[in-house]
Write a protein that holds these residues in place. Structure first.
Motif, PDB file in Angstrom:
ATOM      1  N   GLN A   1     -24.176-108.989  -9.171  1.00 33.30           N
ATOM      2  CA  GLN A   1     -24.272-109.816  -7.903  1.00 33.30           C
ATOM      3  C   GLN A   1     -25.580-110.296  -7.187  1.00 33.30           C
ATOM      4  O   GLN A   1     -25.634-110.825  -6.389  1.00 33.30           O
ATOM      5  CB  GLN A   1     -23.436-108.915  -6.815  1.00 33.30           C
ATOM      6  CG  GLN A   1     -22.006-108.597  -7.136  1.00 33.30           C
ATOM      7  CD  GLN A   1     -21.235-108.048  -6.051  1.00 33.30           C
ATOM      8  OE1 GLN A   1     -21.878-106.882  -5.606  1.00 33.30           O
ATOM      9  NE2 GLN A   1     -19.904-108.345  -5.951  1.00 33.30           N
ATOM     10  N   SER A   2     -26.510-109.653  -8.115  1.00 30.40           N
ATOM     11  CA  SER A   2     -27.926-109.972  -7.560  1.00 30.40           C
ATOM     12  C   SER A   2     -28.501-111.463  -7.557  1.00 30.40           C
ATOM     13  O   SER A   2     -28.999-111.827  -7.015  1.00 30.40           O
ATOM     14  CB  SER A   2     -29.068-109.164  -8.249  1.00 30.40           C
ATOM     15  OG  SER A   2     -28.985-109.283  -9.615  1.00 30.40           O
ATOM     16  N   LYS A   3     -27.642-112.221  -8.447  1.00 30.41           N
ATOM     17  CA  LYS A   3     -27.842-113.485  -8.696  1.00 30.41           C
ATOM     18  C   LYS A   3     -26.485-114.431  -9.200  1.00 30.41           C
ATOM     19  O   LYS A   3     -26.338-114.997 -10.135  1.00 30.41           O
ATOM     20  CB  LYS A   3     -28.729-113.684  -9.925  1.00 30.41           C
ATOM     21  CG  LYS A   3     -30.225-113.052  -9.904  1.00 30.41           C
ATOM     22  CD  LYS A   3     -31.066-113.337 -11.274  1.00 30.41           C
ATOM     23  CE  LYS A   3     -32.578-112.704 -11.006  1.00 30.41           C
ATOM     24  NZ  LYS A   3     -33.360-112.867 -12.283  1.00 30.41           N
ATOM     25  N   LEU A   4     -25.742-114.336  -7.985  1.00 27.61           N
ATOM     26  CA  LEU A   4     -24.491-114.806  -7.975  1.00 27.61           C
ATOM     27  C   LEU A   4     -24.618-116.607  -8.435  1.00 27.61           C
ATOM     28  O   LEU A   4     -23.773-117.018  -8.895  1.00 27.61           O
ATOM     29  CB  LEU A   4     -23.707-114.616  -6.767  1.00 27.61           C
ATOM     30  CG  LEU A   4     -23.306-113.357  -6.345  1.00 27.61           C
ATOM     31  CD1 LEU A   4     -22.546-113.214  -5.143  1.00 27.61           C
ATOM     32  CD2 LEU A   4     -22.130-112.923  -7.493  1.00 27.61           C
ATOM     33  N   PHE A   5     -25.716-117.092  -7.817  1.00 25.51           N
ATOM     34  CA  PHE A   5     -25.822-118.561  -8.149  1.00 25.51           C
ATOM     35  C   PHE A   5     -25.971-118.715  -9.647  1.00 25.51           C
ATOM     36  O   PHE A   5     -25.650-119.893 -10.055  1.00 25.51           O
ATOM     37  CB  PHE A   5     -27.160-119.177  -7.533  1.00 25.51           C
ATOM     38  CG  PHE A   5     -28.530-118.476  -7.928  1.00 25.51           C
ATOM     39  CD1 PHE A   5     -29.102-119.346  -9.009  1.00 25.51           C
ATOM     40  CD2 PHE A   5     -28.932-117.249  -7.550  1.00 25.51           C
ATOM     41  CE1 PHE A   5     -30.383-119.139  -9.536  1.00 25.51           C
ATOM     42  CE2 PHE A   5     -30.186-116.854  -8.290  1.00 25.51           C
ATOM     43  CZ  PHE A   5     -30.736-117.741  -9.096  1.00 25.51           C
ATOM     44  N   ALA A   6     -26.390-117.923 -10.306  1.00 24.90           N
ATOM     45  CA  ALA A   6     -26.594-118.208 -11.782  1.00 24.90           C
ATOM     46  C   ALA A   6     -25.322-118.466 -12.290  1.00 24.90           C
ATOM     47  O   ALA A   6     -25.051-119.014 -13.501  1.00 24.90           O
ATOM     48  CB  ALA A   6     -27.022-116.949 -12.318  1.00 24.90           C
TER      49      ALA A   6
END
Length: 543
Positions: free
Chosen positions: A272-277
């Motif tokens: 969830q640390s980089k959901l945009f990914a």
């Protein structure tokens, strides 16, 4: 707490109360040995490392390793640097592009670079983001092959040696990837190994299974271009997809040669640390499919970084469905249930249903449709619009057959594909409500074979096989091998689901041989991994 409740609610909405209760209360003990034990058995010795150092390659290509850095913690940075320095293959250069505002990283790297001229460093005027920072590192390279390493990860000491062995073996090789695992922040624990298949075009549409360690020939990068800024967060996925479109020989090394460090900011431990990914990844797949003339719709799948691809039907072609009632005792009620489920679970109108005793009762000269479906009378189809799902996938010009997922009456998986040499189907007996090894039971993928109990195939391909063999193959694996021999892919589509009315077991030839000949060398399946067990359900570690 709230996140857990949300997940339970979403599972209930999708699967209903029965599977929710099974998920909450059914116990399942995974077979096999732990990764700790596996590493003790299969880890390299210092004697082997020394032999690698002494090995003389006929052509020692320069391998450039690019690393974009940004305020990398000192410990992570030093361990990354030293993992490269410890490589048993010595003809490398390490190209580091630093987007940090401070000089902390620079001071550390330059102390290493003074002692080791293979380490190159560039301080960027500003942080350009991971994509352009990587491109800046790429501009520094001189090697014929380029490897990609994250600033907080580490390489196995034999990584470049194994890469060079592949290059020496086949000069056509222009894209290489390896197996990987995760390692704790302090490098004390190794876990979650990802043992991958050989290049799997379909699986790559559903998940970036290639990931680390990736090495690409410079000529491929020259053709596809650098890392794309517009896919920030999934820039590696987009790059791999673009490289796969033009690479001539993609080679997989079935060894864990990359260790992905876990810490709270990394996607290895905290997706969830980089959901945009994940949205960027979805866009990268969609664009790749458009470039390769695949008419498909991509959506998020079973977990972060996993996707679902629905191939669109090109035209409403006629489909002949053959219900196979080749059981010892014919059961009209069972056949009726199967046919009823076919009509109930799809909106496709251009099809005919035929009930036959066995494959050889089909008169192929009179079949006028372009595609045929085989479904055993012991099954009921349970997924909506399954004909469209099969047809859209099968209409692609390189596909010869598509198989679906089958559940047993007790809600375990009966069939999620066939692994050559396995003493049962892939994931056979695995709980339906649980997630398997890297979600492989829920991802579309190329396979060596799928069962003919629930399969769509191109009619002309099947007709040619039958004509030249003088009859239908005796074994479902032989059928799929014949399809592959004609240059057509065999695809597993998990969106197409059926359930057994009663259990019917077909023992494959490979399975019979393996049951009778314990210890016989098994066939290596390119769609599997030699480090994983050939005992069903598979996908677990063996000694």
């Amino acid at each position: 707490m709230m996140n857990g409740i949300r997940k339970v609610w979403e599972f209930y909405r999708k699967h209903g109360v029965r599977l929710l209760l099974l998920k909450l209360f059914r116990n399942y003990q995974s077979p096999g040995i732990s990764y700790v034990e596996w590493r003790q058995i299969h880890g390299h010795t210092e004697t082997e490392r020394e032999a690698q150092r002494q090995y003389q390659f006929s052509n020692s290509a320069l391998i450039s390793i690019v690393v974009p850095v940004f305020h990398t913690p000192e410990r992570f940075l030093r361990e990354m640097l030293e993992s490269v320095q410890l490589q048993t293959y010595s003809n490398w250069e390490l190209c580091i592009a630093d987007g940090s505002e401070s000089n902390t990283v620079e001071n550390i790297v330059r102390r290493y670079a003074v002692k080791d001229l293979r380490i190159k460093y560039r301080h960027l005027e500003k942080n350009l983001g991971i994509a352009d920072n990587t491109n800046a590192a790429l501009e520094m390279t001189k090697g014929e092959f380029i490897g990609f390493l994250d600033h907080d990860d580490v390489l196995d000491a034999g990584a470049l040696f194994e890469v060079m062995k592949v290059i020496e073996k086949d000069s056509r090789t222009d894209m290489i990837y390896t197996d990987e695992d995760k390692v704790s922040t302090d490098l004390s624990e190794y876990f979650d190994p990802h043992f991958k298949p050989d290049y799997n075009k379909e699986l790559l549409h559903w998940n970036n299974y290639i990931c680390h360690f990736l090495v690409v020939k410079r000529s491929v990068i020259d053709r596809v271009g650098n890392i794309s800024v517009k896919h920030e967060g999934a820039q590696d996925y987009d790059f791999i997809l673009r490289c796969s479109e033009t690479a001539e020989n993609i080679v997989h090394i079935p060894r864990v040669l990359y260790h992905w460090r876990t810490h709270q900011a990394s996607t290895a431990v905290n997706p969830q640390s980089k959901l945009f990914a994940y949205e960027s990844g979805k866009r990268a797949i969609q664009e790749h499919l458009s470039r390769t003339n695949e008419n498909a719709f991509v959506e998020h799948g079973v977990g972060y970084g996993f996707y679902n691809v629905s191939y669109q039907v090109q035209n409403q072609e006629m489909v002949d469905i053959f219900v196979l009632d080749n059981h010892k005792v014919s059961n009209p009620s069972r056949v009726k249930k199967c046919v009823k489920s076919i009509r109930k679970t799809n909106n496709y109108s251009n099809y005919n249903v035929h009930v036959v005793g066995d494959f050889n009762k089909i008169c192929w000269d009179t079949v006028t449709s372009s595609y045929v479906v085989f479904i055993d009378s012991s099954l009921t189809s349970i997924s909506e619009e399954w004909i469209e799902s099969l047809l859209g996938c099968c209409q692609r010009n390189y596909v010869g057959a598509v198989g679906g997922k089958i559940y047993s009456a007790n809600d375990t998986i009966y069939h999620a594909g066939i692994i050559l040499g396995m003493n049962g189907y892939a994931f056979e007996g695995f709980p339906r409500e649980k997630s398997g090894y890297f979600h492989r039971e829920s991802l579309g993928q190329n396979l060596s074979a799928v069962t003919w109990q629930f399969m769509m195939a191109e009619k002309d391909v099947i007709g040619d096989i039958v004509q030249k063999a003088g009859g239908f193959p005796d074994d479902e694996v032989d059928l799929c091998r014949e399809i592959a021999a004609r240059g057509r892919a065999v695809i597993y589509n998990p969106n197409v689901e059926a359930k057994q009315i009663f259990r019917k077991r077909i023992l494959k030839k490979d399975e019979i041989q393996n049951e009778k000949a314990v210890g016989v060398k098994k066939v290596e399946d390119p769609c599997y991994n030699q480090n994983l067990s050939l005992r069903s359900p598979g996908y677990y570690l063996q000694k």
